[in-house]
Design a protein around this motif. Structure first.
Motif, PDB file in Angstrom:
ATOM      1  N   TRP A  61       0.842  -1.198   0.000  1.00  0.00           N
ATOM      2  CA  TRP A  61       0.000   0.000   0.000  1.00  0.00           C
ATOM      3  C   TRP A  61       0.878   1.248   0.000  1.00  0.00           C
ATOM      4  CZ3 TRP A  61      -3.765  -1.561   4.540  1.00  0.00           C
ATOM      5  CH2 TRP A  61      -4.523  -2.665   4.126  1.00  0.00           C
ATOM      6  N   VAL A  62       0.618   2.157  -0.900  1.00  0.00           N
ATOM      7  CA  VAL A  62       1.411   3.380  -1.010  1.00  0.00           C
ATOM      8  C   VAL A  62       1.127   4.277   0.190  1.00  0.00           C
ATOM      9  CG1 VAL A  62       1.824   5.466  -2.366  1.00  0.00           C
ATOM     10  CG2 VAL A  62       1.456   3.263  -3.527  1.00  0.00           C
ATOM     11  N   ASP A  63       2.197   4.695   0.858  1.00  0.00           N
ATOM     12  CA  ASP A  63       2.072   5.584   2.017  1.00  0.00           C
ATOM     13  C   ASP A  63       2.251   7.022   1.540  1.00  0.00           C
ATOM     14  OD1 ASP A  63       2.082   6.913   4.390  1.00  0.00           O
ATOM     15  OD2 ASP A  63       3.747   5.789   5.285  1.00  0.00           O
ATOM     16  N   TRP A  64       1.142   7.692   1.272  1.00  0.00           N
ATOM     17  CA  TRP A  64       1.190   9.047   0.743  1.00  0.00           C
ATOM     18  C   TRP A  64       1.745  10.038   1.757  1.00  0.00           C
ATOM     19  CZ3 TRP A  64      -0.466  10.502  -4.254  1.00  0.00           C
ATOM     20  CH2 TRP A  64      -0.979   9.447  -5.027  1.00  0.00           C
ATOM     21  N   THR A  65       1.581   9.758   3.033  1.00  0.00           N
ATOM     22  CA  THR A  65       2.076  10.700   4.047  1.00  0.00           C
ATOM     23  C   THR A  65       3.595  10.694   4.123  1.00  0.00           C
ATOM     24  OG1 THR A  65       1.949   9.059   5.839  1.00  0.00           O
ATOM     25  CG2 THR A  65      -0.014  10.387   5.415  1.00  0.00           C
ATOM     26  N   ALA A  66       4.220   9.622   3.647  1.00  0.00           N
ATOM     27  CA  ALA A  66       5.681   9.525   3.698  1.00  0.00           C
ATOM     28  C   ALA A  66       6.315   9.822   2.344  1.00  0.00           C
ATOM     29  CB  ALA A  66       6.077   8.126   4.166  1.00  0.00           C
ATOM     30  N   ALA A  67       5.565  10.379   1.424  1.00  0.00           N
ATOM     31  CA  ALA A  67       6.068  10.625   0.073  1.00  0.00           C
ATOM     32  C   ALA A  67       7.277  11.552   0.092  1.00  0.00           C
ATOM     33  CB  ALA A  67       4.972  11.225  -0.795  1.00  0.00           C
ATOM     34  N   ASP A  68       8.284  11.202  -0.689  1.00  0.00           N
ATOM     35  CA  ASP A  68       9.461  12.045  -0.878  1.00  0.00           C
ATOM     36  C   ASP A  68       9.108  13.095  -1.929  1.00  0.00           C
ATOM     37  OD1 ASP A  68      11.863  13.187  -1.694  1.00  0.00           O
ATOM     38  OD2 ASP A  68      12.997  11.316  -1.509  1.00  0.00           O
ATOM     39  N   GLU A  69       8.713  14.270  -1.476  1.00  0.00           N
ATOM     40  CA  GLU A  69       8.245  15.298  -2.400  1.00  0.00           C
ATOM     41  C   GLU A  69       9.345  15.777  -3.338  1.00  0.00           C
ATOM     42  OE1 GLU A  69       5.271  16.219  -3.046  1.00  0.00           O
ATOM     43  OE2 GLU A  69       4.348  15.004  -1.472  1.00  0.00           O
ATOM     44  N   GLY A  70      10.583  15.736  -2.870  1.00  0.00           N
ATOM     45  CA  GLY A  70      11.681  16.095  -3.752  1.00  0.00           C
ATOM     46  C   GLY A  70      11.825  15.141  -4.907  1.00  0.00           C
ATOM     47  N   LEU A  71      11.636  13.846  -4.637  1.00  0.00           N
ATOM     48  CA  LEU A  71      11.720  12.849  -5.708  1.00  0.00           C
ATOM     49  C   LEU A  71      10.534  12.965  -6.654  1.00  0.00           C
ATOM     50  CD1 LEU A  71      13.357  10.512  -6.844  1.00  0.00           C
ATOM     51  CD2 LEU A  71      12.078   8.967  -5.345  1.00  0.00           C
ATOM     52  N   VAL A  72       9.356  13.266  -6.111  1.00  0.00           N
ATOM     53  CA  VAL A  72       8.185  13.498  -6.961  1.00  0.00           C
ATOM     54  C   VAL A  72       8.465  14.645  -7.933  1.00  0.00           C
ATOM     55  CG1 VAL A  72       5.767  14.216  -7.000  1.00  0.00           C
ATOM     56  CG2 VAL A  72       6.556  12.601  -5.250  1.00  0.00           C
ATOM     57  N   ALA A  73       8.993  15.756  -7.405  1.00  0.00           N
ATOM     58  CA  ALA A  73       9.286  16.919  -8.250  1.00  0.00           C
ATOM     59  C   ALA A  73      10.348  16.590  -9.289  1.00  0.00           C
ATOM     60  CB  ALA A  73       9.730  18.087  -7.378  1.00  0.00           C
TER      61      ALA A  73
END
Length: 672
Positions: free
Chosen positions: A535-547
């Protein structure tokens, strides 16, 4: 008693078809002596009537029921020989689900009483879903066909199960993908195609039930035309609503279809549909021992795709998802099976020809997983146009290069060029390949750089399952409990892998959540982990990697030299080769440089008409100082991206300056 008649003749479509004054029912079975239609009360509890289908046209049993309406619940029972020596397993005590059912009233749940032959003559009506007579709207709209481009492989339940921006009742369902929070994320990333993992009604394998586990991936289907009620509780209307929402954002939708086998498993598996209706026709078997099923899929059975009823079932299932759901194309699990006949695989197999020429399907996207576990099962590069193919060669060569192995310059150059060694052929180009460095089957992207060995203990198979050759590494300390320097090194390697993917010719694919840094804690075969492991943990998302991922996707979309479907061959473009492999002085590599087995970097100038980019990939531990080739007259160099400095904005480079390439990084320079 309900009246049933054969006076109207056999309907054109198998299954239950709603007419103005009743319902047509048609079922294929070449070897059954009689097929019974079983009608249930509206609650689906009590079997109200059994009606023998009175008509037969060849191998199709049929009847018409005046007054029966949409919403009626039904099942089938088949009479015929129980003769294992001939591959027949008829048992009218088994309630069977119509292979052409478009909706089920409940999901499949495995129970030992469903098995054969120990449970012969035990009635299974209480254990099997009922098919629902329905008339979904046909004519769903699809997007014009083109290469999938940036593809996002997505496990529906796992993706939104923990997403706080999705209403709780929708989490883990297909309907969640139409929510603004999800659509906004996909659009921000620049996703061009979503590839949904299986949605068809499926059942857990019996060994998982014994272990208290369940199949999280859904690669064990029973009804290829019925959405699984757990994933798609709203049925076809929900499928259509979600595809329309994605289409509105310009995103195509592929569906992972498992046509190669069914969830009925081997000879000891459950009798749910095909086995009870016509085991000898649907399944491939050993000619010398007809009850011994061919297991080229590794799941216990293999559909016989050279037989007409099986081919027709496959075509009709695919048409249903296009016409009723608006699906733009398909990815085929173990696609080699679809090209198999009694003599083995052929790229000219009847089903492949039929699929490519079908009036509804010929313009859809068709992506093959070009392998199975049977003899001659590895067929990467052998599928003809218009089929696209996953390619594990890209995954392995790219991972090995970034792992630090020597002697991989030529292999890496070939993968960056679109893998012409695999896909050059009539009607094919670099867009025939789907490139990936991680897929659902294997380590997550984060785990590639954190685990040298798999950790599948939770699957209950003694860590024997899953790939053994992962070409992965751990940067000094395995798992999540690493110090900041090790975590930074892993982030650097993840960005380098992603950048390599997006600068290579072909269609780049990532797994949903890998752009957030998700981990499966070293499990590289998490099919049995319907829990926080997947299950994807959206609260722990690496926003830098997303960007960073979104930036790569934009750069590829804005730079024709990076997204072109043409193989890189050295052909002339704008007075220069379409690819120049660069030495440290900015000129073309000398032949002797290709033979340097310890050189850890590769540079290239990639060009199409009106666009060019310089790409440098450096897997070594020292900083490189390289001379850039001079730009063409009237153009300048702009540093578009350096993976070791993901937040650094684009900037112009001075003419004649040296380029500094940090260790373990990718640098992209655009000619503007």
């Amino acid at each position: 008693m309900t009246m049933i008649t054969a006076e109207r003749g056999a309907p054109q479509r198998l299954g239950a078809s709603v007419a103005a004054d009743g319902v047509h029912v048609a079922v294929f079975s070449a070897h059954a002596s009689r097929i019974e239609l079983c009608l249930f009360d509206p609650a689906g509890i009590n079997e109200r009537e059994r009606l023998a289908l009175p008509g037969r046209a060849g191998d199709v049993h049929f009847g018409f029921l005046p007054g029966l309406a949409e919403g009626a619940l039904y099942g089938l029972r088949a009479h015929g020989p129980f003769d294992l020596a001939k591959g027949h397993r008829f048992d009218p005590a088994k309630l069977l689900v119509d292979p052409y059912a478009l909706r089920l009233d409940r999901p499949f749940v495995y129970h030992a009483a469903l098995g054969a032959p120990v449970a012969r003559q035990l009635d299974t009506a209480a254990l099997v879903p009922r098919a629902v007579v329905c008339r979904p709207d046909a004519g769903a709209l699809v997007l014009p066909s083109r290469a999938p481009g940036f593809t996002y492989e997505l496990l529906v339940r796992a993706y939104t199960q923990r997403h706080e921006g999705v209403p709780a009742p929708l989490r883990g369902t297909l309907g969640a993908l139409a929510e603004p929070a999800v659509l906004d994320h996909l659009e921000r990333l620049g996703v061009e195609t979503v590839e949904l993992m299986p949605l068809t009604a499926a059942i857990d394998e019996r060994h998982l039930v014994r272990l208290g586990l369940s199949n999280a991936w859904g690669y064990n289907p029973v009804c290829q035309m019925a959405p699984d009620p757990r994933l798609v509780p709203g049925g076809w209307a929900e499928v259509r609503r979600v595809t329309e929402a994605l289409h509105a954002r310009g995103i195509r939708v592929l569906l992972d279809m498992v046509l190669n086998h069914s969830g009925e498993s081997d000879h000891g598996g459950p009798t749910l549909s095909y086995r009870g209706l016509d085991n000898a026709t649907y399944y491939a078997a050993d000619p010398a021992e007809p009850d011994r099923l061919v297991n080229d899929t590794g799941t216990g059975n293999t559909f016989a795709f050279w037989r007409e009823p099986v081919m027709q079932l496959g075509i009709d299932a695919l048409r249903a998802w296009v016409e009723l759901g608006g699906i733009d194309g398909f990815r085929y699990d173990l696609g080699t099976i679809l090209g198999r006949g009694p003599e083995g695989f052929s790229p000219d197999a009847p089903f492949l020809r039929r699929l490519a020429g079908d009036p509804v399907l010929k313009d859809r996207l068709h992506v093959m997983e070009p392998w199975d576990i049977g003899p001659g099962g590895y067929q990467v590069g052998r599928f003809p146009a218009p089929f696209l193919e996953w390619q594990d060669r890209f995954r392995d060569d790219v991972r090995r290069f970034w792992r630090g192995e020597n002697g991989l310059l030529s292999a890496l150059a070939t993968r960056l060029s679109g893998s012409p060694d695999l896909f050059a052929g009539p009607g094919r180009d670099a867009a025939s390949g789907v490139n990936f460095v991680a897929a659902h089957d294997g380590f997550t992207l984060a785990d590639v750089v954190a685990y040298e060995d798999k950790h599948n203990e939770a699957n209950g198979e003694g860590n024997r399952d899953g790939h053994n050759e992962n070409h992965s590494w751990n940067n000094g300390a395995e798992g999540a409990g690493a110090d900041p320097a090790i975590l930074a090194a892993r982030q650097r390697d993840i960005r380098a892998l992603l950048a390599t993917l997006f600068v290579s010719r072909g269609n780049p694919m990532i797994v949903a959540g890998d752009e957030m840094g998700r981990s499966q804690r070293g499990n590289n075969n998490a099919y049995a982990q319907d829990n926080e492991t997947v299950w994807v943990d959206w609260t722990a998302a690496d926003e830098g990697l997303v960007a960073f991922t979104a930036r790569l996707a934009r750069l590829r979309a804005d730079t024709p030299a990076l997204r072109s479907p043409a193989f890189l061959t050295g052909a002339e473009v704008d007075g220069a080769p379409d690819v120049t492999w660069l030495g440290a002085d900015g000129t073309a590599m000398a032949p002797v440089e290709w033979q340097d087995g310890e050189r850890p970097w590769l540079g290239a100038r990639l060009a199409v008409e009106g666009s060019a980019a310089l790409v440098y990939l450096h897997a070594g531990r020292d900083v490189l100082r390289l001379r850039l080739p001079p730009p063409p007259p009237g153009r300048t160099h702009r540093l578009a991206l350096a993976s070791d400095r993901p937040d650094e904005p684009e900037r112009a480079l001075e003419e004649g300056c040296d380029l500094v390439v940090a260790s373990r990084s990718v640098v992209i320079v655009v000619e503007a």
